[in-house]
Design a protein around this motif. Sequence first.
Motif, PDB file in Angstrom:
ATOM      1  N   THR A  62       0.857  -1.183   0.000  1.00 28.92           N
ATOM      2  CA  THR A  62       0.000   0.000   0.000  1.00 28.92           C
ATOM      3  C   THR A  62       0.894   1.234   0.000  1.00 28.92           C
ATOM      4  OG1 THR A  62      -1.748  -1.100   1.233  1.00 28.92           O
ATOM      5  CG2 THR A  62      -1.734   1.294   1.305  1.00 28.92           C
TER       6      THR A  62
ATOM      7  N   THR B 278      -0.124   8.201   0.581  1.00 23.17           N
ATOM      8  CA  THR B 278       0.243   9.580   0.253  1.00 23.17           C
ATOM      9  C   THR B 278      -0.639  10.521   1.062  1.00 23.17           C
ATOM     10  OG1 THR B 278      -1.357   9.984  -1.517  1.00 23.17           O
ATOM     11  CG2 THR B 278       0.642   8.817  -2.118  1.00 23.17           C
TER      12      THR B 278
ATOM     13  N   SER C 146      -2.757  -0.835  -3.424  1.00 19.97           N
ATOM     14  CA  SER C 146      -3.511   0.387  -3.659  1.00 19.97           C
ATOM     15  C   SER C 146      -2.684   1.598  -3.278  1.00 19.97           C
ATOM     16  CB  SER C 146      -4.817   0.400  -2.867  1.00 19.97           C
ATOM     17  OG  SER C 146      -4.566   0.731  -1.528  1.00 19.97           O
ATOM     18  N   VAL C 147      -3.094   2.717  -3.817  1.00 21.30           N
ATOM     19  CA  VAL C 147      -2.516   3.996  -3.414  1.00 21.30           C
ATOM     20  C   VAL C 147      -3.608   4.702  -2.617  1.00 21.30           C
ATOM     21  CG1 VAL C 147      -1.588   6.196  -4.201  1.00 21.30           C
ATOM     22  CG2 VAL C 147      -1.095   4.114  -5.486  1.00 21.30           C
ATOM     23  N   THR C 148      -3.323   4.947  -1.357  1.00 21.97           N
ATOM     24  CA  THR C 148      -4.311   5.581  -0.492  1.00 21.97           C
ATOM     25  C   THR C 148      -3.854   7.003  -0.169  1.00 21.97           C
ATOM     26  OG1 THR C 148      -5.040   3.504   0.494  1.00 21.97           O
ATOM     27  CG2 THR C 148      -5.353   5.477   1.813  1.00 21.97           C
ATOM     28  N   ALA C 149      -4.733   7.942  -0.378  1.00 26.62           N
ATOM     29  CA  ALA C 149      -4.385   9.339  -0.076  1.00 26.62           C
ATOM     30  C   ALA C 149      -5.158   9.812   1.139  1.00 26.62           C
ATOM     31  CB  ALA C 149      -4.713  10.229  -1.264  1.00 26.62           C
TER      32      ALA C 149
ATOM     33  N   GLN D 149      -1.809  14.011  -5.781  1.00 26.32           N
ATOM     34  CA  GLN D 149      -2.024  12.937  -4.813  1.00 26.32           C
ATOM     35  C   GLN D 149      -3.483  12.486  -4.823  1.00 26.32           C
ATOM     36  OE1 GLN D 149      -0.549  14.576  -1.164  1.00 26.32           O
ATOM     37  NE2 GLN D 149       1.578  14.173  -1.688  1.00 26.32           N
TER      38      GLN D 149
ATOM     39  N   ALA E 155      -5.028   8.639  -6.406  1.00 27.88           N
ATOM     40  CA  ALA E 155      -5.374   7.658  -5.368  1.00 27.88           C
ATOM     41  C   ALA E 155      -6.410   6.630  -5.815  1.00 27.88           C
ATOM     42  CB  ALA E 155      -5.884   8.393  -4.143  1.00 27.88           C
ATOM     43  N   ASP E 156      -6.307   5.443  -5.237  1.00 35.94           N
ATOM     44  CA  ASP E 156      -7.350   4.430  -5.395  1.00 35.94           C
ATOM     45  C   ASP E 156      -8.401   4.586  -4.304  1.00 35.94           C
ATOM     46  OD1 ASP E 156      -6.247   2.768  -7.570  1.00 35.94           O
ATOM     47  OD2 ASP E 156      -4.605   2.571  -6.139  1.00 35.94           O
ATOM     48  N   ARG E 157      -7.963   5.141  -3.187  1.00 42.79           N
ATOM     49  CA  ARG E 157      -8.887   5.391  -2.093  1.00 42.79           C
ATOM     50  C   ARG E 157      -8.480   6.696  -1.419  1.00 42.79           C
ATOM     51  NH1 ARG E 157     -12.504   3.283   1.421  1.00 42.79           N
ATOM     52  NH2 ARG E 157     -12.691   1.557  -0.009  1.00 42.79           N
ATOM     53  N   ILE E 158      -9.480   7.457  -1.013  1.00 43.64           N
ATOM     54  CA  ILE E 158      -9.196   8.716  -0.338  1.00 43.64           C
ATOM     55  C   ILE E 158      -9.777   8.647   1.069  1.00 43.64           C
ATOM     56  CG2 ILE E 158      -9.657  11.199  -0.311  1.00 43.64           C
ATOM     57  CD1 ILE E 158      -9.896  10.981  -3.418  1.00 43.64           C
TER      58      ILE E 158
ATOM     59  N   ALA F  84     -12.059   7.070  -6.975  1.00 41.66           N
ATOM     60  CA  ALA F  84     -11.674   6.640  -5.632  1.00 41.66           C
ATOM     61  C   ALA F  84     -12.801   6.841  -4.629  1.00 41.66           C
ATOM     62  CB  ALA F  84     -10.439   7.423  -5.189  1.00 41.66           C
TER      63      ALA F  84
END
Length: 370
Positions: free
Chosen positions: A9, A12, A127-130, A150, A154-157, A184
Motif C-alpha cells: 500500500t 500519500t 492500492s494507493v491511499t491518499a 495525490q 489515489a485508489d482510495r481517499i 476513488a
Amino acid sequence: MTDTRTPVTVLTGYLGAGKTTLLNRILTEDHGKRYAVIVNEFGEIGIDNDLVVGADEDVFEMNNGCVCCTVRGDLIRVVAGLMKRQRPGKPAFDAIIVETTGLADPGPVAQTFFVDEDVKAKTRLDSVTALVDAKHVMARLDDSKEAREQVAFADRIILNKTDLASEGELVAVEQRLRKLNPLAPITRAMRANVPLDQVLGLGGFDLERILDINPEFANPPHGEAGHVHDEHCGHGHDHDHDHDHHHGHHHPHVDRVDSVDGVSGARGHDHGDDIRGISLSLDRPMNGAKFTAWLDRLLGEQGQNILRAKGIIDVQGEDRRLVFQAVHMILEGELQRDWGVKERRWSRAVFIGRDLDEAALKAGFEGCAA
Ligand SMILES: Nc1nc2c(ncn2[C@@H]2O[C@H](COP(=O)(O)OP(=O)(O)OP(=O)(O)O)[C@@H](O)[C@H]2O)c(=O)[nH]1
C-alpha cells in the motif's frame, strides 16, 4: 489461483494530513498481522521514523529526500531486503506500507512496483491511499500541484480530520475531490480511524474492484446535474456549526505556497482544477489492434500529463476482457477472465490527468470501434 506476492500500500497525503497517525494505528492495532512500514524522510534526519511508535524493527527508512527517480533505487533495495526475510511457512510480512513525503508525486513510487523484475515477482501494488486533511485541503488544492496529483492518483481517499470541518464544508470538499478523481471511494475519518481492511489488502489497483466498491462512480456529485440523492450524499443533516477552533498544532510546512504549472499559487479563489478525470465508454466492440496502437501513441505523446488510466475493453473476436492499467507512460494490459454470460459487454476507460482534451480522447477512443 492464489497470489502469493506481498501486497503493497502506498500512502500519500499532503504534509500534516495524518499519515503518521494512520501508520501508528496500523503498527499498534491488535490485528495479528505483521506489517512493514517504509518511511521516506524528507532530508537527512530521521523524524518520521521516531514519530512512528513501537515496532522499531518493522520500520525502514529511506533517506534520500524527495521521492523521485533517484529514490526508486533506494526503495527497490529496501523492498528486496524485506523480501529476503523469512517467517516459517509464509512471507516475512503480510503487507508493506510505503509512506511518501507530503510533497512527493506518488507516480514514481507506484511505478517502482511495475518496473523492477525482482520487486514485481515478490510484491504487488495493492492500492494507493491518499489521506486528505478536511480542514486544509481546499487551500492545498488551490496552491499545490502535488496535493492535486495525490488526490487524482489515489485508489482510495481518506478524508481525515472531519472533526475540524462542518458538514457543509465536508460535502463541498467531497464534491471537489470527486471532480479530481471520480473513481476513488472517499471514507471520512477522525484521527485516521478507518477500518484497516479499507486501507490494506484492498485490491485497489484492480479496476474491477474499484468499480464494485464505488457504485457512486456513475453518480455525479451532489449539486450537479444528474445527481441521484441517496444516503451517501450527506444533505439533510447539515449541522454547519462553526468548527474553526484552533487546535494548537501548527505545521511548519503548511503555509508554503507552491508554484502551480509556472503560475504562483493564488489563494482565496477557485481557479479551477487542471487535473481531472475523463470517463469514456462504448457499446460496440473494439478493434484490438487499433485500440492498442491508439493507447500506445496516446501514452507516448501525453504520458507526462496522464497520471492514471484504467479500462476494461470489449475486443471483437475475443471472449476475454482486455484490462489495462497505466501509470504515466507505463502500460500494463492483459486478457483477463471471460465475459460472463449475463454480463453487459462494453468498453469503458478512465483517464485522470492534466490538460486532457476530452473531445480528442473521446474521438480517439470511439475511433477504435471494430
Ligand atoms: N483534529 C485532528 N487532528 C488530527 C487528526 N488526525 C491527525 N491529527 C493531528 O494532525 C497532526 C499531523 O498529523 P500526522 O499524522 O503527523 O500527519 P503527517 O501526514 O504524518 O504529517 P507529515 O509527516 O508532516 O507530512 C498531528 O498533530 C495529529 O495529531 C484528526 O482527525 N483530527
